[in-house]
Design a protein around this motif. Structure first.
Motif, PDB file in Angstrom:
ATOM      1  N   GLN A   1       5.396  21.263 -38.529  1.00  0.00           N
ATOM      2  CA  GLN A   1       6.295  21.154 -37.380  1.00  0.00           C
ATOM      3  C   GLN A   1       7.277  22.314 -37.324  1.00  0.00           C
ATOM      4  O   GLN A   1       7.821  22.617 -36.262  1.00  0.00           O
ATOM      5  CB  GLN A   1       7.063  19.831 -37.448  1.00  0.00           C
ATOM      6  CG  GLN A   1       6.181  18.600 -37.311  1.00  0.00           C
ATOM      7  CD  GLN A   1       6.922  17.316 -37.614  1.00  0.00           C
ATOM      8  OE1 GLN A   1       8.158  17.279 -37.643  1.00  0.00           O
ATOM      9  NE2 GLN A   1       6.175  16.239 -37.847  1.00  0.00           N
TER      10      GLN A   1
ATOM     11  N   HIS B   1      -0.278  18.039 -42.646  1.00  0.00           N
ATOM     12  CA  HIS B   1       1.014  18.720 -42.516  1.00  0.00           C
ATOM     13  C   HIS B   1       1.516  19.118 -43.902  1.00  0.00           C
ATOM     14  O   HIS B   1       1.589  18.290 -44.814  1.00  0.00           O
ATOM     15  CB  HIS B   1       2.017  17.815 -41.815  1.00  0.00           C
ATOM     16  CG  HIS B   1       1.776  17.690 -40.339  1.00  0.00           C
ATOM     17  ND1 HIS B   1       2.684  18.128 -39.388  1.00  0.00           N
ATOM     18  CD2 HIS B   1       0.717  17.200 -39.647  1.00  0.00           C
ATOM     19  CE1 HIS B   1       2.181  17.895 -38.173  1.00  0.00           C
ATOM     20  NE2 HIS B   1       0.992  17.337 -38.315  1.00  0.00           N
TER      21      HIS B   1
ATOM     22  N   ASP C   1       9.389  18.768 -41.789  1.00  0.00           N
ATOM     23  CA  ASP C   1       8.224  18.129 -41.184  1.00  0.00           C
ATOM     24  C   ASP C   1       8.163  16.666 -41.620  1.00  0.00           C
ATOM     25  O   ASP C   1       8.068  16.364 -42.811  1.00  0.00           O
ATOM     26  CB  ASP C   1       6.949  18.866 -41.614  1.00  0.00           C
ATOM     27  CG  ASP C   1       5.732  18.452 -40.812  1.00  0.00           C
ATOM     28  OD1 ASP C   1       5.469  17.239 -40.696  1.00  0.00           O
ATOM     29  OD2 ASP C   1       5.026  19.340 -40.302  1.00  0.00           O
TER      30      ASP C   1
END
Length: 318
Positions: A107, A134, A145
């Motif tokens: 992210q 992720h 994230d």
């Protein structure tokens, strides 16, 4: 929480005896990949001896001292034509097994949203299983994230070690645990996926739904040459995140097939048929939300370090 609290896993070996261990170090060539040019100037970090860089529009850009270990031997993986078997109502056709596309993303990575959008489009297809892993090594850029787990970073590092790569980066796409390409457009990516979709199968897979759960039977079509891990992957079909700080501040990003957990259910030498009875969670609880989906991955392990190798089969469970 231990996987045994969620999954009933029964392993039946068709023939007795002590299995012969065959270790064959093998990996696909994983090369640098970026989907967009690097925006911003995030500096490389060092992660356990491996440099981490944002999307490498300059593939040679890496932190000093990266990868201070010897690259493994990488013999060519053999493919074997499937043995003819009569179809049955319970058998899952080989063509129905999806190609696995893993995206390592963050992210906090400004160059990742186009890759995230590509995964979202792929998630609409039944012949492809895209998975978003992720990683946590870009959290320092100002946004943590919320899906990142250190074991996902470890998985990407394992791929790097198996292939001799000297850096980690995002976004990175890996197809069936073997292949990637430098800056692929959608057409090139689909060409790689299609190549795996039509490749000769190495396993025969049967599936049957019973009152006890999903019964999965796997048989080698020829000698596989490496031990395998049977992995249960849990993922959320879609999540939307509003990023309020860091490189992607002000953006709302939709993620598809976000991996929430990856657990090893069994190890298999591939010499005899294997039967698994798997019951996906009836109650996911706080650890896994109600919309969690599940799939089995059959993945070869390479070398004494059990590095992730080719994915020989993927079986969606719901």
């Amino acid at each position: 929480m231990h996987v045994g609290m969620f999954i009933k896993c029964k392993i039946d070996m068709a023939h007795g005896g002590i299995p012969r261990q065959i270790i064959n170090v093998c990996a696909g060539l994983l090369v640098a990949l970026s989907l967009t040019a690097l925006a911003g100037g995030a500096q490389a970090q060092d992660l356990d001896g491996i440099a981490v860089i944002t999307a490498p529009d300059d593939p040679g850009r890496a932190a000093p001292g990266a990868m201070n270990f010897a690259a493994p031997v990488r013999p060519t993986l053999n493919s074997f034509a499937p043995v003819g078997m009569p179809p049955s109502a319970e058998r899952m056709p080989i063509a129905a097994l999806p190609v696995v596309v893993e995206l390592f993303t963050s992210q906090g990575c400004s160059s990742c949203p186009p890759a995230d959008a590509m995964i979202a489009r792929l998630s609409e297809r039944r012949d492809i299983l895209p998975l978003s892993f992720h990683v946590d090594y870009w959290d320092y850029l100002g946004w943590t994230d919320s899906f990142a787990r250190p074991e996902f970073t470890d998985r990407q590092e394992g791929y790097a070690r198996a292939s001799g790569e000297r850096a980690l980066y995002t976004p990175q796409l890996i197809i069936d645990g073997r292949d990637t390409a430098v800056a692929p457009g959608p057409a090139q990516l689909m060409s790689l996926i299609e190549g795996h979709r039509i490749a000769p199968a190495m396993l025969s897979v049967q599936r049957e739904s019973t009152d006890d759960g999903e019964v999965i039977e796997m048989s080698p079509l020829s000698e596989l040459g490496a031990p395998m891990a049977i992995l249960l992957v849990r993922f959320a079909p879609q999540r939307e995140i509003q990023v309020t700080s860091g490189e992607n501040r002000g953006r709302t990003i939709t993620y598809a097939n976000v991996v929430l957990g990856l657990d090893e259910l069994a190890r298999w030498n591939g010499e005899q048929p294997l039967r698994l009875t798997v019951r996906p969670d009836e109650a996911n609880g706080e650890d896994f939300p109600p919309d969690t989906r599940h799939a089995l991955l059959v993945q070869q392990e390479l070398g004494d370090a059990s590095l992730p190798g080719p994915i020989l089969a993927a079986v969606p469970l719901d």
